[in-house]
Design an enzyme around this catalytic site. Structure first.
Site, PDB file in Angstrom:
ATOM      1  CD  GLU A  11      -2.937  -1.343   2.673  1.00  0.00           C
ATOM      2  OE1 GLU A  11      -3.608  -1.670   2.005  1.00  0.00           O
ATOM      3  OE2 GLU A  11      -2.105  -0.877   3.798  1.00  0.00           O
ATOM      4  N   GLY A  77     -12.895  -4.024   3.315  1.00  0.00           N
ATOM      5  CA  GLY A  77     -14.128  -5.648   2.708  1.00  0.00           C
ATOM      6  C   GLY A  77     -15.462  -4.221   3.125  1.00  0.00           C
ATOM      7  CG  MET A 172      -7.945  -6.063  10.042  1.00  0.00           C
ATOM      8  SD  MET A 172      -6.997  -7.006   9.396  1.00  0.00           S
ATOM      9  CE  MET A 172      -6.569  -7.600  11.188  1.00  0.00           C
ATOM     10  CD  GLU A 173      -4.633  -1.715   9.545  1.00  0.00           C
ATOM     11  OE1 GLU A 173      -4.058  -2.952   9.845  1.00  0.00           O
ATOM     12  OE2 GLU A 173      -5.359  -1.041   8.402  1.00  0.00           O
ATOM     13  CG  ASP A 196     -12.574  -8.888   0.748  1.00  0.00           C
ATOM     14  OD1 ASP A 196     -13.863  -8.674   1.561  1.00  0.00           O
ATOM     15  OD2 ASP A 196     -11.672  -8.226   1.511  1.00  0.00           O
TER      16      ASP A 196
END
Length: 232
Positions: A11, A77, A172-173, A196
């Site tokens: 990233e 996601g 997740m962050e 996704d």
């Protein structure tokens, strides 16, 4: 100086290629690149995956570089109805969602003992990212970013997060970055590309759409930096 956070090296690389005059260093175990995007001074950090890594990276950028604003980007996601692979989600706000409400009495989005549930993103940065996505002709929407340390690949959990918490995407962050930046009075924004749809097909779709999702999120982040520089 604008602080940019990416969880993973892939990233970060999608953003770094747009930077000029770069210098690399390591601080507190974090890989850093300083340089410029247009007329803006930028520091790019690879935080690592998860809320603790996101929080410690945010605080380090604020304390060590005086970074403001903080922008974190990457993949996520999708859980909102109608999201497409590669679509950009711009944070209206952010919340963590895994605080065992049945055991502690907290609702799922509560941050224990902080008297807060949802962290609103900076309105000016939201508007800037929305303009950037339009200029880049990217499909984008603004919505709630939900954060936890676990990957969501379950249709039932996805539905619950959408219906009960109003989430647009899961990652997740972001909420940890938001909480940490807000505690220091620093404006922040999350930009995510959808890799996704957070369901049982997650592994296959992630592999197929990961690169495009990174590119879309990174391009939006770069455009935000360029506009921020123009307004300084």
């Amino acid at each position: 100086m604008i602080g940019i956070i990416a969880a993973m090296p892939e990233e970060a690389a999608a953003f770094e290629k747009w930077m000029e005059g770069t210098e690399k260093s390591t601080h507190a175990g974090l890989e850093l690149v300083t340089g410029r995007i247009g007329g803006a001074d930028v520091v790019l950090a690879v935080s690592g995956i998860g809320k603790v890594n996101g929080a410690r990276c945010t605080q380090m950028l604020i304390d060590y570089f005086g970074a403001s604003p903080i922008l974190t980007f990457g993949v996520a996601g999708g859980i909102a109805d109608g999201l497409d692979f590669g679509e950009v989600v711009i944070s209206e706000d952010a919340a963590a969602y895994h605080f065992e409400p049945d055991k502690t009495g907290f609702v799922p989005t509560d941050v224990p003992f902080q008297n807060r549930t949802v962290y609103p993103a900076d309105p000016a940065l939201i508007a800037c990212a929305e303009r950037a996505a339009r200029r880049l002709k990217l499909k984008a929407r603004t919505g709630r970013v939900l954060t936890d340390d676990g990957v969501v690949a379950d249709s039932r959990l996805k539905k619950a997060l959408k219906d009960k918490m109003g989430g647009a995407c899961v990652e997740m962050e972001g909420a940890a970055v938001a909480q940490t930046a807000e505690a220091s009075g620093v404006p922040w924004l999350i930009v995510r590309g959808i890799s996704d749809l957070a369901d049982e097909h997650m592994a296959g779709t992630y592999d197929n759409y990961y690169a495009g999702a990174i590119a879309a999120a990174a391009a939006t982040a770069v455009a935000v930096c360029l506009e921020t520089a123009d307004n300084q």
